[in-house]
Design an enzyme around this catalytic site. Sequence first.
Site, PDB file in Angstrom:
ATOM      1  N   ARG A 236       0.763  -1.009   0.020  1.00 42.33           N
ATOM      2  CA  ARG A 236      -0.125   0.048   0.086  1.00 42.33           C
ATOM      3  C   ARG A 236       0.865   1.193  -0.029  1.00 42.33           C
ATOM      4  NH1 ARG A 236      -3.413  -2.808  -1.627  1.00 42.33           N
ATOM      5  NH2 ARG A 236      -5.362  -3.176  -0.660  1.00 42.33           N
ATOM      6  N   GLU A 265      -3.681   7.045  -4.174  1.00 40.52           N
ATOM      7  CA  GLU A 265      -3.912   6.647  -5.474  1.00 40.52           C
ATOM      8  C   GLU A 265      -5.221   6.568  -6.149  1.00 40.52           C
ATOM      9  OE1 GLU A 265      -1.872   2.608  -5.216  1.00 40.52           O
ATOM     10  OE2 GLU A 265      -3.690   2.051  -5.820  1.00 40.52           O
ATOM     11  N   HIS A 283      -0.462   0.137 -10.016  1.00 39.23           N
ATOM     12  CA  HIS A 283      -1.207  -1.006  -9.107  1.00 39.23           C
ATOM     13  C   HIS A 283      -1.488  -2.273  -9.856  1.00 39.23           C
ATOM     14  CE1 HIS A 283      -3.695  -1.651  -5.038  1.00 39.23           C
ATOM     15  NE2 HIS A 283      -3.057  -2.673  -5.677  1.00 39.23           N
TER      16      HIS A 283
HETATM   17  C1  8YV Z   1      -6.453  -5.483  -5.838  1.00 39.30           C
HETATM   18  C2  8YV Z   1      -4.863  -5.213  -4.113  1.00 39.30           C
HETATM   19  O1  8YV Z   1      -6.560  -5.945  -7.192  1.00 39.30           O
HETATM   20  O2  8YV Z   1      -5.932  -7.335  -3.031  1.00 39.30           O
HETATM   21  C3  8YV Z   1      -5.452  -6.210  -2.900  1.00 39.30           C
HETATM   22  O3  8YV Z   1      -5.458  -5.764  -1.573  1.00 39.30           O
HETATM   23  O4  8YV Z   1      -4.130  -4.498  -3.578  1.00 39.30           O
HETATM   24  C4  8YV Z   1      -5.186  -5.247  -5.451  1.00 39.30           C
HETATM   25  O5  8YV Z   1      -4.312  -6.375  -5.914  1.00 39.30           O
HETATM   26  C5  8YV Z   1      -7.246  -4.343  -5.814  1.00 39.30           C
HETATM   27  O6  8YV Z   1      -7.322  -4.105  -4.105  1.00 39.30           O
HETATM   28  C6  8YV Z   1      -8.553  -4.606  -6.035  1.00 39.30           C
HETATM   29  O7  8YV Z   1      -9.611  -4.309  -5.373  1.00 39.30           O
END
Ligand code: 8YV
Length: 317
Positions: A236, A265, A283
Site C-alpha cells: 500500500r 492513488e 497498481h
Molecule cells: C487488488 C490489492 O487488485 O487485493 C489487494 O489488496 O491491492 C489489489 O491487488 C485491488 O485492491 C482491487 O480491489
Amino acid sequence: MSKPTVIVTVRLPEAVKAYAETLFDVRYDTTDVLRHGPADVVDARGILTSSIERYDAGKIASLPDCVQVISTFSAGFEHIDIPAAQARGIAVCNTPDVLSISTAEIGMQLILMAARRAGEGERLLRAGLWKGWQPDLLIGLQLHGKRLGIFGMGSIGRHLARMARGFGMEIHYRNRSRLGPSLEHGAIWHDNDDSFLAASEVISLNAPGGGGTRHWLNAARIAKLPAGVIVVNTARGSLIDDAALIAALKSRHVRYAGLDVFDGEPDFNRFYLDLDNAVLLPHMGSSTVEAREAMGRLAVDGIAAVLEGKRPGNLVG
Ligand code: 8YV
C-alpha cells in the site's frame, strides 16, 4: 426459490460474472464510483466491492438492514470500517492468498527492473536515443548474493522470498512474530527495525496498509538503510512517506525505487515522475487472469456462505 440479490460494483471477469449469476440475482453497478446509497441497495443482501470504494462508518450506517455481507475483491480491507460493520451485524469477506503469487511476481519484477534499470532502457530505446552497445550503458546491480529485507512476511512476502532465493538472494524479514522453520526456509527474522533496516540491501514492503503502518518507511528509517538500497513497494502506498523517499532518491542514498502502489492513488506525488531512478507501475500486483478469476470466485463464495448462514473461510469481520 428466488435467488438473493447481490450488488456488484466491480468489473468482474466474465467467468466470475457467470458464476455469480448462478447463485445470485446480480445487480451490476460498475461505475467504480461511490454511487450506490441506500436507495440503490434497496433489497440487496450482499455487496461485492473493491478496494477503491471506501466503506466508512457513515456509509455503513446508511446501508439498509437487508445487507448481511460486504465482500471485497481484494486482500486488503483497510477501506472498510470493520468495527462499524460488526456493530451492524454485517459480515466482511476478502480475497487473501489467491493473489499472492501474482503480487509477489510483480514485486520480483520491480526488484529486477530497479536493479537492472529496465524502465530507463526501454525509454532510451523508444525515444530513438540508443547509439548501440556501450561498456558503460545503464550499468545496474546483480541481485545474486544481495540481502533482501521483506517487511511483512505474510503469504505474499513468503512467495517473494521463495522467488528471490531462486535469484541467489539472502532473505531477511521483519514480522510481528517469527515464522516456524517450515515457512521460514532459512530466512533471517529481525525482532527490531534497526537490525532489519541495516541488513536490507533491497527492501520490499509487503505489510498491510492502515493506521498501524502509515508512513512506516519515513526519513528516520530510510537513513538506517544501507547507502545504495533499492526500495520496492507492492503493498500500500500509505506505508511510505513519499517526500522522504523522493529526497533519498534525489540524494542517491536510495539507489532506486520500484513502486506499484501510491499514497492517495490514483493520485500520486508527481515528483516521482522527475526521477530516472524510480520505476512506477499503476497498481498491477494482482492483474493476472489467474488471480482475478480466483479473487472473484472467492469473493462470491464468501457472500454465498454468509447468506447460507455459514462462516466463510475468508471472513475478516
Ligand atoms: C487488488 C490489492 O487488485 O487485493 C489487494 O489488496 O491491492 C489489489 O491487488 C485491488 O485492491 C482491487 O480491489
